[in-house]
Design a protein around this motif. Structure first.
Motif, PDB file in Angstrom:
ATOM      1  N   ARG A 155       8.387  -0.804  24.126  1.00  0.00           N
ATOM      2  CA  ARG A 155       9.582  -0.166  23.576  1.00  0.00           C
ATOM      3  C   ARG A 155      10.476   0.238  24.728  1.00  0.00           C
ATOM      4  O   ARG A 155      10.013   0.696  25.770  1.00  0.00           O
ATOM      5  CB  ARG A 155       9.245   1.049  22.718  1.00  0.00           C
ATOM      6  N   LEU A 158      12.752   2.765  26.464  1.00  0.00           N
ATOM      7  CA  LEU A 158      12.696   4.227  26.413  1.00  0.00           C
ATOM      8  C   LEU A 158      13.943   4.841  25.799  1.00  0.00           C
ATOM      9  O   LEU A 158      13.954   5.994  25.426  1.00  0.00           O
ATOM     10  CB  LEU A 158      12.511   4.789  27.814  1.00  0.00           C
ATOM     11  N   HIS A 159      14.983   4.054  25.697  1.00  0.00           N
ATOM     12  CA  HIS A 159      16.247   4.587  25.187  1.00  0.00           C
ATOM     13  C   HIS A 159      16.180   4.811  23.680  1.00  0.00           C
ATOM     14  O   HIS A 159      16.268   5.941  23.214  1.00  0.00           O
ATOM     15  CB  HIS A 159      17.357   3.601  25.562  1.00  0.00           C
ATOM     16  N   ARG A 160      15.989   3.755  22.902  1.00  0.00           N
ATOM     17  CA  ARG A 160      16.006   3.879  21.449  1.00  0.00           C
ATOM     18  C   ARG A 160      14.810   3.207  20.780  1.00  0.00           C
ATOM     19  O   ARG A 160      14.858   2.923  19.587  1.00  0.00           O
ATOM     20  CB  ARG A 160      17.279   3.252  20.886  1.00  0.00           C
ATOM     21  N   GLY A 161      13.775   2.920  21.541  1.00  0.00           N
ATOM     22  CA  GLY A 161      12.546   2.429  20.925  1.00  0.00           C
ATOM     23  C   GLY A 161      12.564   0.971  20.493  1.00  0.00           C
ATOM     24  O   GLY A 161      11.673   0.547  19.764  1.00  0.00           O
ATOM     25  N   VAL A 162      13.569   0.191  20.906  1.00  0.00           N
ATOM     26  CA  VAL A 162      13.561  -1.221  20.509  1.00  0.00           C
ATOM     27  C   VAL A 162      12.493  -1.979  21.304  1.00  0.00           C
ATOM     28  O   VAL A 162      12.306  -1.738  22.495  1.00  0.00           O
ATOM     29  CB  VAL A 162      14.955  -1.856  20.713  1.00  0.00           C
ATOM     30  N   ARG A 163      11.782  -2.862  20.604  1.00  0.00           N
ATOM     31  CA  ARG A 163      10.713  -3.624  21.260  1.00  0.00           C
ATOM     32  C   ARG A 163      11.262  -4.412  22.453  1.00  0.00           C
ATOM     33  O   ARG A 163      12.235  -5.149  22.311  1.00  0.00           O
ATOM     34  CB  ARG A 163      10.095  -4.611  20.281  1.00  0.00           C
ATOM     35  N   TYR A 217      19.195  -4.330  22.952  1.00  0.00           N
ATOM     36  CA  TYR A 217      20.031  -3.422  22.175  1.00  0.00           C
ATOM     37  C   TYR A 217      21.237  -2.939  22.980  1.00  0.00           C
ATOM     38  O   TYR A 217      22.372  -3.045  22.531  1.00  0.00           O
ATOM     39  CB  TYR A 217      19.170  -2.255  21.700  1.00  0.00           C
ATOM     40  N   HIS A 218      20.972  -2.383  24.181  1.00  0.00           N
ATOM     41  CA  HIS A 218      22.069  -1.837  24.983  1.00  0.00           C
ATOM     42  C   HIS A 218      22.107  -2.397  26.392  1.00  0.00           C
ATOM     43  O   HIS A 218      22.778  -1.857  27.254  1.00  0.00           O
ATOM     44  CB  HIS A 218      21.961  -0.311  25.064  1.00  0.00           C
TER      45      HIS A 218
END
Lengths: 578, 287
Positions: free
Chosen positions: A55, A57-62, A77-78
């Motif tokens: 994940r 650490l920012h928003r938990g995206v795999r 994601y980002h």
């Protein structure tokens, strides 16, 4: 009936195979799982295999859906970037002008690659010990089984040739000869994916000739076994999935804005290589004593503690993900007793020296349509690291290099690898240099950035020419290693030392550092001009008059730390954490 | 394993369908907070909603902003305001209802987030290298009890069909309800007014949501179909990201994830959910 369930105590400490080496082809990210913990497993271009908590650490995206860029993994994601080996975050695109706190770091798992299998463990310290066997190995196709790992191991042992031996390979492995495949002893390892999910992995001796027929035979036999095991598993109550444990992020990262300066940690490194890197320049490769070095970002520098007691700052030239050693360049200065003389004359290969963790006061924006690097001589070092980062990402840049002669080009091998992007300006006198820079900066463009590094006058020249050509000040980036700003020490004030219960008067014309020394409070200091960061001190109360060039703007605004060598008080008193 | 919803959750209004999808005399069913619901529009146009397990008790129902709303508790008399919806020259559209395997608060947080535009909506809402999220303002409006983010600006490659170059678009975000977000976006055609795009979340379960999209547009150039298609493209791009978030429930513990300045609105949202006692679709802060 309840099957024997969750892995027994001690299982968490063991090593298990999590993938075959073939699962990690060029620039791929593999989704692995061990004892309920998902892992993003990827091989960097340097061959190193990373297994990270799955994940961002920012928003938990795999991170297993992230992009393997060879030396860094990029979140989908980002666009956060994480370095090979350290899993430290090197870039946050939403804030292109900031250097990310270097402590943003994903949880990593240890990895070993042996006999065609990739192994990992949830333990931080269990040594890897696979009993060695001779000969070339072949990894079997993995067979996933929906059953508890213990059931799978028991079934494998039952499926051996009647009366044959079993080599125990704890905790969930067995060397044996399957009854349906006599003559082909194999080592089987059950990967405990979860409490009720497992993967059978195995290694056999590589046969002479085409291995495919043998692999197919194993496939057939193990597939049949899988059906038997799953039929048995359907008759028992299977254990609940293991609840994965995710470590919380540190307190300092969970609050906003997360600008924190840690203590000036030093670490010991070994001089792996000392090599000529252009006329009057030596390169030093500083390697980790073991493992890897802390995450750095392009533009970062380290403090190097020299044998003669001096502390000097040098920029890293490394490309992204190069975490095993730092490479710096040191130009010989004529001053006797200088830091550069110590490096040139005293430091030898094999010496162990102390350095600080990398610090980045010269962060590289990567949101420019085009980035223009302008290097004067040895000032090339941070710009090399930046150009390598943009090169790896495929972002547009130009590189203008000024040097006295071809022989004076620093790091000629690195410069050569940047190829035709580098324009060389050799042996120009001040007038010609000025004219050349004028031409280079003549056409400012939207969303373009200049990064300049070199001797003070060179830097000033670029800034003046760029300003004259209409570049906004915010688009011209540079770094101070010397504090050339005018300083004002006309105000007197009081300092209170919270821990020493001392109250001292700082008169006009005298630094806090000097007053502390006069009173027997001796802390570390080095440049004494507000450029090196050695005397960084925490401030508990009072308003600081920052006069250094070490802290960045955000850190100055936050007002929690100061440089006692040059900075002073705006308020009538300061409370220091000393 | 599912959470028993707190009163704060039960007493909210929830969207369950676009009004236009409920044709008179047609019984339909859906799921809300793990409970089966049936609903039907009568011949007179009036709506009835009841639990699948209890046909005798009618649940509260209202029709607002093109959608049917109900509640499993005692809801407030009126839904949050979107005054623009009533302006006579706007095109109000139900732009689709999309199921996503994620909690409602994760979907709302994604809707509030600008930093992902260049990576997830590449070439539409954002584009590398224009990745910066500039400083913006966030407040929890005491008067209206909602999260409000203003002065949000982001570079958009093609802000409108009429624009050929990228421009900086201005946004205002409101979270007037724990599972609803309303976005105001500057409209190139009418600089003084803003297009409105809202996401109304129907939490079917804690980790499964139906996101209802509502548009209230000033634009009369695009067809209904193209506007729907646009919103569904955008949501289709978000979906694989949302479904790969772990954990699926939104963690309210500040130490669960790493916020940056660009996440100010999400931080305010998480804090607001905690304060309101929302316990559904979230991992509450440990006491």
């Amino acid at each position: 009936m309840v099957a024997e369930t969750a892995p027994r105590a001690g299982h968490n400490a063991a090593w298990y195979p999590i993938a075959t080496s073939d699962d990690l082809p060029f620039r791929h990210v593999y989704h692995g799982q061990l004892l309920g913990q998902e892992m993003a497993v990827w091989r960097a271009d340097d061959g190193h295999v990373n297994a990270w908590e799955n994940r961002c650490l920012h928003r938990g995206v795999r991170l297993s859906i992230g992009i393997n860029e060879g030396a860094e993994l990029k979140c989908q994601y980002h666009g956060w970037r994480y370095a090979n080996r350290t899993a430290g975050c090197t870039y946050i695109p939403a804030h292109p002008a900031d250097a990310p706190a270097r402590r943003i770091s994903n949880r990593t798992y240890r990895v070993m690659e042996a006999d065609g299998l990739v192994w990992s463990t949830l333990s931080p310290d269990t040594p890897f010990a696979l009993p060695p066997v001779d000969g070339e190995k072949l990894a079997l196709r993995p067979i996933p089984v929906n059953a508890s790992p213990e059931m799978v191991l028991t079934a494998l042992v039952h499926a051996r040739r009647s009366g044959s031996d079993v080599e125990a390979l704890p905790p969930l492995g067995a060397g044996l000869e399957l009854a349906d495949l006599p003559g082909h002893p194999a080592r089987f390892f059950v990967q405990p994916v979860d409490a009720a999910r497992a993967v059978i992995r195995g290694i056999v001796a590589r046969p002479a000739g085409d291995p495919l027929p043998l692999l197919r035979q194993f496939d057939d036999v193990l597939e049949a076994l899988r059906e038997v095991i799953e039929a048995d598993a359907a008759r028992v109550e299977l254990p609940e999935p293991i609840v994965p444990v995710y470590q919380p992020v540190s307190v300092e990262l969970s609050s906003m804005p997360p600008i924190t300066i840690g203590a000036q940690n030093t670490l010991r490194v070994v001089v792996r290589r000392k090599f000529p890197a252009g006329a009057d320049i030596v390169g030093l490769e500083l390697g980790a004593l073991e493992g890897h070095l802390p995450t750095f970002q392009p533009g970062a520098h380290i403090d190097l503690h020299l044998p003669n007691g001096l502390v000097r700052q040098y920029s890293l030239t490394n490309g992204p993900g190069e975490q095993l050693s730092y490479v710096i360049g040191v130009k010989r200065e004529p001053t006797p007793g200088s830091g550069s003389q110590a490096v040139h004359e005293v430091v030898r290969e094999g010496d162990v020296v102390a350095i600080s963790e990398p610090r980045n006061n010269f962060p590289l924006r990567r949101d420019a349509r085009k980035t223009l690097f302008i290097a004067g001589g040895i000032g090339i070092t941070p710009l090399l690291a930046m150009a390598k980062a943009l090169e790896a990402q495929g972002l547009a840049y130009g590189f203008e290099l000024f040097a006295r002669s071809d022989a004076h080009i620093p790091f000629p091998d690195d410069v050569g690898r940047l190829g035709a992007r580098v324009n060389r300006h050799l042996g120009l006198d001040p007038g010609a240099t000025s004219a050349a820079i004028g031409r280079i900066v003549a056409n400012p463009g939207f969303a373009e950035q200049i990064y300049v590094c070199g001797p003070g006058p060179f830097l000033e020249l670029v800034r003046e020419e760029a300003a004259a050509a209409g570049w906004p000040e915010s688009a011209v980036h540079f770094e101070y290693f010397k504090n050339l700003k005018p300083r004002d020490s006309s105000k007197s004030f009081k300092v209170e030392l919270a821990r020493s219960a001392l109250s001292l008067d700082v008169p006009a014309g005298k630094s806090i550092l000097a007053v502390l020394r006069d009173n027997g409070v001796n802390g570390p200091a080095s440049c004494e001009q507000g450029a090196c960061g050695t005397c960084l001190t925490r401030v508990l109360d009072g308003e600081i008059d920052h006069q250094d060039v070490y802290l960045n703007e955000a850190e100055k605004r936050e007002g929690k730390v100061m440089m006692t060598c040059v900075s002073r008080a705006r308020s009538t008193r300061l409370v220091l954490d000393i | 394993m599912s959470t028993t919803p707190s009163a704060a959750v039960l007493n909210l209004w929830y969207p369950i369908s676009a009004g236009e999808d409920a044709k008179p005399g047609q019984r339909r069913s859906t799921v809300l907070l793990d409970q089966g619901l049936n609903y039907e529009r009568g011949a007179d146009g009036g709506l009835t909603v009841w639990r699948a397990t209890d046909g005798a008790t009618a649940l509260p129902v209202i029709e607002r902003y093109g959608f049917i709303w109900t509640s499993l508790g005692t809801p407030p008399a009126e839904l949050f305001p979107i005054p623009e919806y009533a302006e006579s020259d706007r095109f109000n559209i139900c732009a689709g209802s999309i199921g996503v395997n994620v909690s409602a608060p994760r979907a709302i947080e994604n809707f509030l987030d600008m930093g992902h535009f260049p990576y997830v909506h590449t070439g539409i809402l954002g584009e590398e290298p224009h990745t910066e999220v500039k400083e913006y303002d966030v407040e929890i409006s005491g008067e209206r009890d909602e999260v409000l983010a203003t002065r949000c600006r982001f570079f958009q490659p093609q802000a409108a069909l009429s624009a050929s170059e990228g421009i900086e678009v201005e946004y205002v975000y409101r979270v007037p309800h724990p599972y609803v977000a309303v976005l105001y976006k500057s409209c190139p055609a009418q600089p003084s007014r803003m297009d409105v795009i809202a996401i109304f979340c129907q939490p079917m379960g804690e980790e499964m949501v139906r996101a209802h999209l509502m548009l209230s547009m000033l634009d009369d150039v695009n067809t209904l179909t193209s506007m729907r298609r646009f919103q569904q493209t955008i949501f289709g791009q978000d979906r694989p990201i949302l479904e790969n978030q772990y954990p699926k429930k939104l963690p309210l513990d500040p130490r669960a994830e790493t916020p940056i300045r660009a996440d100010k609105s999400a931080i305010a949202y998480r804090r607001w959910l905690s304060q309101k006692g929302i316990n559904y679709g979230v991992i509450p802060e440990a006491a």
